[in-house]
Scaffold this active site. Structure first.
Site, mmCIF file in Angstrom:
data_model
loop_
_atom_site.group_PDB
_atom_site.id
_atom_site.type_symbol
_atom_site.label_atom_id
_atom_site.label_comp_id
_atom_site.label_asym_id
_atom_site.label_seq_id
_atom_site.Cartn_x
_atom_site.Cartn_y
_atom_site.Cartn_z
ATOM 1 C CB CYS A 17 -0.893 0.054 1.242
ATOM 2 S SG CYS A 17 -1.975 -1.372 1.482
ATOM 3 C CG ASP B 18 13.959 37.318 -14.714
ATOM 4 O OD1 ASP B 18 13.738 36.945 -15.876
ATOM 5 O OD2 ASP B 18 13.107 37.802 -13.956
#
Length: 497
Positions: free
Chosen positions: A38, A446
């Protein structure tokens, strides 16, 4: 790091007992009394700790003889974040396996792409994941088969072929072994009241680790969308994709607990690769808790993280395409970059038919490097120096001198990009962040980042800002998303439906 978490039994037991979804994909728990494995967040009553066993991958659990739980479907967990942020050989191999390289080229092809022997690849994957490349690819084929069985009306023989199985017998045996049901039984189990989709039309749910902030993720993709290749329509980001056996049109729509994915494929063999690339585009295997916890430790970033936690890095489904678009975007506005890209698409892109039936909207695949290698640079409506940059990049990509693919070496790719004329730090780091997927890429030069730095009273020069950003490693690409969000730009807003 949690890469060896499956060996920490006490910690794994606590995660299972608390049904902690944050650890889904990090490890898998198996129960020796039931023979089932699981995800940690499985809703069933946790077993006794002495009956639990823990594995680093679904493939390892399957090799140990455990079947996938029918309730929590552990094979559909988000992928391990390790393969996104690491640059070592195991992470590169896992990214290539997810991109279907083993199914297409075998283990020798995987090893050749990585520059290692097959024995070395086998040894390193087994040491960390408890399974070799064939078992890992087999587990992926099983998941693809289940998706096709449950969501389409394709005949089982076609599904076996599409999922990459060599024979119907191998397909049947794998499905029975992994899911404890025959293929027909698996389809019957989910078909009650849920008719399957027609062939070629797939509706899927892409899971992720919460939280996820869709604003900058889908806002960025929509604001920079190239006409003909991408669009925002009816609350979804739609785009075309070139794939190994054909092409696809995908629509991705954010929901609180998943991303709805509608895929129209020309060849079902491309399903696994298409899903992998969509997940990579949206950075869905990220671990937002780890990222945000580290960034929140900085008092300048903490308010930004608390305001909208779970920001992802918008990436790409085609690294070569993004590299070309990064060059087109040098020193121009978002609108101008879209215009330049749209012209390339109209002149050199491959025309496709939008399965939605619309004659406008999605009309082309973005041109491949090979197609762009034939372009006449004098037809490009920008300065000569940028023409040279673009043609040099295209030639390097078409000649396979630069590898930007899923298994690429990030440092080598940076070096080769920087050696091309006209490609400076901004372009290199932008490509590293969004095409290579390096979570530590940092675009210090940037303009948006420098504006955010001024607003937050951070250092103003790229060198000083880079020094200041060392505290944000290894998640500087995520810091970029939070810094960009301080500006009033369309990339930061989820478009109106």
């Amino acid at each position: 790091m949690l890469d060896d978490m499956h060996e920490d039994v006490e910690r794994c037991v606590r995660a299972v007992q608390s049904k902690d979804a944050r650890f889904d994909g990090w490890f898998y728990g198996a129960v020796i009394t039931t023979g089932i494995y699981c995800r940690p967040s499985c809703p069933v009553v946790p077993p006794k700790p002495e009956n639990m066993r823990f594995y680093p991958s679904a493939a390892a659990a399957q090799q140990a003889g455990f079947r996938a739980c029918k309730r929590c479907r552990p094979d559909a967990s988000p992928g391990s974040p390790e393969w996104n942020h690491r640059a070592d050989i195991v992470a590169r191999a896992m990214r290539l396996i997810a991109d279907g390289v083993v199914d297409r080229e075998g283990v020798p092809g995987l090893a050749a792409r990585l520059g290692y022997s097959t024995r070395q690849i086998e040894r390193q994957l087994r040491a960390e994941l408890g399974a070799g490349p064939l078992a890992l690819a087999r587990a992926q084929r099983a998941q693809t088969a289940r998706l096709l069985i449950e969501t389409t009306a394709l005949p089982m023989g076609d599904i076996a072929f599409a999922a990459g199985f060599a024979s119907i017998r191998a397909f049947n045996d794998t499905v029975r072994e992994v899911f404890a049901l025959t293929p027909s039984g698996l389809r019957d189990r989910v078909a009650r009241g849920h008719p399957a989709a027609a062939s070629g039309a797939l509706s899927l749910r892409l899971p992720f680790r919460a939280p996820l902030c869709p604003d900058n993720l889908f806002g960025h993709l929509a604001a920079t969308a190239v006409p003909g290749v991408e669009e925002w329509r009816d609350g979804a980001y739609r785009r075309t994709m070139r794939l190994p056996h054909g092409h696809a049109v995908v629509a991705l729509r954010p929901h609180p607990e998943h991303v709805a994915c509608s895929l129209a494929l020309t060849d079902p063999r491309d399903l696994t690769i298409a899903i992998s690339r969509c997940r990579r585009l949206l950075d869905l295997d990220a671990d937002p808790i780890a990222v945000d916890d580290l960034l929140r430790a900085d008092p300048d970033l903490a308010p930004l993280v608390d305001k909208a936690p779970g920001r992802r890095v918008p990436r790409t489904v085609d690294p070569a395409e993004f590299a070309v678009r990064a060059v087109l975007g040098q020193q121009v506005s978002t609108a101008a970059a879209r215009t330049h890209a749209a012209r390339l698409v109209a002149a050199h892109g491959e025309q496709i038919t939008d399965p939605s039936g619309r004659s406008t909207g999605l009309t082309h695949l973005f041109p491949s490097p090979a197609a762009l290698a034939e372009l006449d640079p004098t037809t490009l409506a920008f300065p000569r120096t940028r023409r040279t940059t673009l043609t040099s990049l295209v030639a390097a990509l078409a000649g396979e001198e630069i590898d930007l693919g899923a298994g690429s070496d990030w440092d080598e790719a940076r070096t080769r990009l920087a050696a091309l004329p006209g490609i400076g730090p901004w372009t290199v780091e932008t490509i590293a962040m969004r095409a290579l997927g390096d979570p530590d890429a940092f675009t210090a030069t940037d303009l948006g980042i420098r504006a955010a730095a001024r607003e937050l009273d951070l250092p103003g020069t790229p060198v000083a800002l880079t020094r200041r950003a060392a505290a944000w490693r290894p998640w500087r690409a995520y810091a970029v998303q939070y810094l960009w969000a301080t500006g009033d730009h369309a990339i930061n807003r989820l478009p109106a439906a």
